[in-house]
Design an enzyme around this catalytic site. Structure first.
Site, mmCIF file in Angstrom:
data_model
loop_
_atom_site.group_PDB
_atom_site.id
_atom_site.type_symbol
_atom_site.label_atom_id
_atom_site.label_comp_id
_atom_site.label_asym_id
_atom_site.label_seq_id
_atom_site.Cartn_x
_atom_site.Cartn_y
_atom_site.Cartn_z
ATOM 1 N N LEU A 42 -47.380 28.897 -64.314
ATOM 2 C CA LEU A 42 -47.896 27.531 -64.479
ATOM 3 C C LEU A 42 -49.270 27.565 -65.155
ATOM 4 C CD1 LEU A 42 -47.871 24.475 -64.098
ATOM 5 C CD2 LEU A 42 -48.611 24.814 -61.729
ATOM 6 N N ASP A 265 -54.003 35.009 -67.036
ATOM 7 C CA ASP A 265 -53.028 34.004 -67.508
ATOM 8 C C ASP A 265 -53.620 33.183 -68.652
ATOM 9 O OD1 ASP A 265 -51.359 34.835 -65.394
ATOM 10 O OD2 ASP A 265 -52.365 33.451 -64.035
HETATM 11 O O1 KDG Z 1 -52.514 35.166 -61.997
HETATM 12 C C1 KDG Z 1 -52.926 34.259 -61.004
HETATM 13 C C2 KDG Z 1 -51.932 34.314 -59.882
HETATM 14 O O2 KDG Z 1 -52.036 35.560 -59.255
HETATM 15 C C3 KDG Z 1 -52.135 33.241 -58.852
HETATM 16 O O3 KDG Z 1 -52.071 31.976 -59.430
HETATM 17 C C4 KDG Z 1 -51.141 33.294 -57.732
HETATM 18 O O4 KDG Z 1 -49.054 33.163 -58.867
HETATM 19 C C5 KDG Z 1 -49.782 33.770 -58.141
HETATM 20 C C6 KDG Z 1 -49.361 35.047 -57.635
HETATM 21 O O5 KDG Z 1 -48.164 35.176 -57.378
HETATM 22 O O6 KDG Z 1 -50.172 35.943 -57.488
#
Ligand code: KDG
Length: 322
Positions: A42, A265
């Protein structure tokens, strides 16, 4: 008959509500929290949309307040959420971020996602026609780790999108709280073999393959099949290998770290934007490093990701890229 337009990017993965500690220290002493929309794929969808791409997000959220929060956050940046399934019986997953403790400048995540709506997305809930509209399909190792159903859905979605002509983008995103490196390695390698654009942090390359040199990590990634490989090296910048075999490097932009979660991300969203818009490779990587650094300085996974105009303004005022 009207033909639906292509989407620059479709990202698939679990969205989660983040409770980020406002103060440093062990969570049992923390009282105030900031609440943000998050979840790796996302974050990429929101980041790419903010940078001007036409983006769709495929996921499953609870028919609850937190599901509403995630969908609203995606929509606020123009992400198409028409293929986000609302689950009546499963809750939206959340995670809590402990900051700057026990290691200064580092965060640790605590997941509350077992049985979450997002972890239960199945391949049967995918819309093949929608996936075939993608120019790029993106997912990460988190989707492979979270549950067998979500992993199968991510693989199937990638295959369908590729049939429609999409390039597949995959970020290794190893999360030690979700699986062991031995469990991850074969699945990640299989995913990389079906990927055109691969992302990996140097830290993950070290953990999964004991490779600690950026260029060796690039070569290793490319050896699994991708024609585009990108390795992010935190404070040491990033390296990228394109289909022409040329390696491009960028220094990191110094940041005072408030919250590093989501920076990878945001970096990935900027690289995918550069590839889509045909930016020169050096510019793509420099802009991606800049976006990652900005995000480190702002609380929340994606709150700091700039719009394209903001990014250009910031880039022109920082001496490094003038
Ligand atoms: O990259 C960021 C993600 O680590 C955080 O948004 C949480 O999606 C997530 C995860 O599974 O770690």
């Amino acid at each position: 008959m009207s033909v639906e337009p292509r989407l620059d990017l479709i990202a698939l993965g679990e969205g989660m509500v983040e409770f980020g500690a406002r103060t440093r220290g062990p969570l049992h002493r923390v009282r105030p929290y900031d609440v943000h929309a998050a979840g790796s794929e996302l974050n990429v969808a929101i980041g790419a949309a903010r940078l001007g791409l036409n983006v769709g997000w495929i996921s499953r959220v609870g028919a609850d307040e937190f599901g509403e929060l995630l969908v609203n956050a995606a929509r606020a940046d123009g992400v198409d959420t028409s293929r986000v399934v609302r689950a009546d019986d499963d809750p939206t997953g959340i995670f809590v971020v402990q900051r700057g403790y026990p290691v200064d400048g580092q965060s640790s995540l605590m997941y509350y996602r077992a049985g979450s709506a997002g972890s239960r997305l199945t391949a049967s809930e995918l819309d093949a026609g929608y996936l075939r509209r993608a120019e790029i399909f993106h997912t990460t190792g988190i989707s492979l780790a979270v549950s067998p159903e979500l992993a199968a859905a991510a693989r199937e979605a990638g295959a369908v999108a590729a049939q429609g002509g999409a390039r597949r983008s995959f970020d290794v995103n190893y999360r030690a709280k979700l699986w062991t490196s031995d469990a991850a390695r074969p699945q990640v390698e299989a995913a990389l073999a079906e990927t055109e654009i691969a992302f990996c942090s140097l830290e993950d390359a070290r953990t999964l393959w004991a490779v600690g040199d950026p260029e060796a990590a690039l070569e290793l990634l490319a050896s699994f099949g991708p024609d585009h490989a990108v390795v992010s090296c935190g404070r040491d910048g990033a390296v990228m290998l394109g289909p022409d075999g040329v390696v491009v490097r960028s220094a990191a932009i110094p940041a005072s770290v408030v919250d590093p979660t989501g920076a990878g991300d945001a970096f990935c969203a900027a690289v995918l934007t550069g590839l889509t818009r045909g930016w020169p490779a050096e510019v793509t990587l420099q802009r991606a490093c800049l976006v990652g650094s900005i995000v480190c300085g702002v609380a929340g996974d994606n709150d700091g990701i700039p719009t394209l105009d903001e990014l250009e303004r910031i880039a022109s005022t920082r001496w490094v890229y003038r």
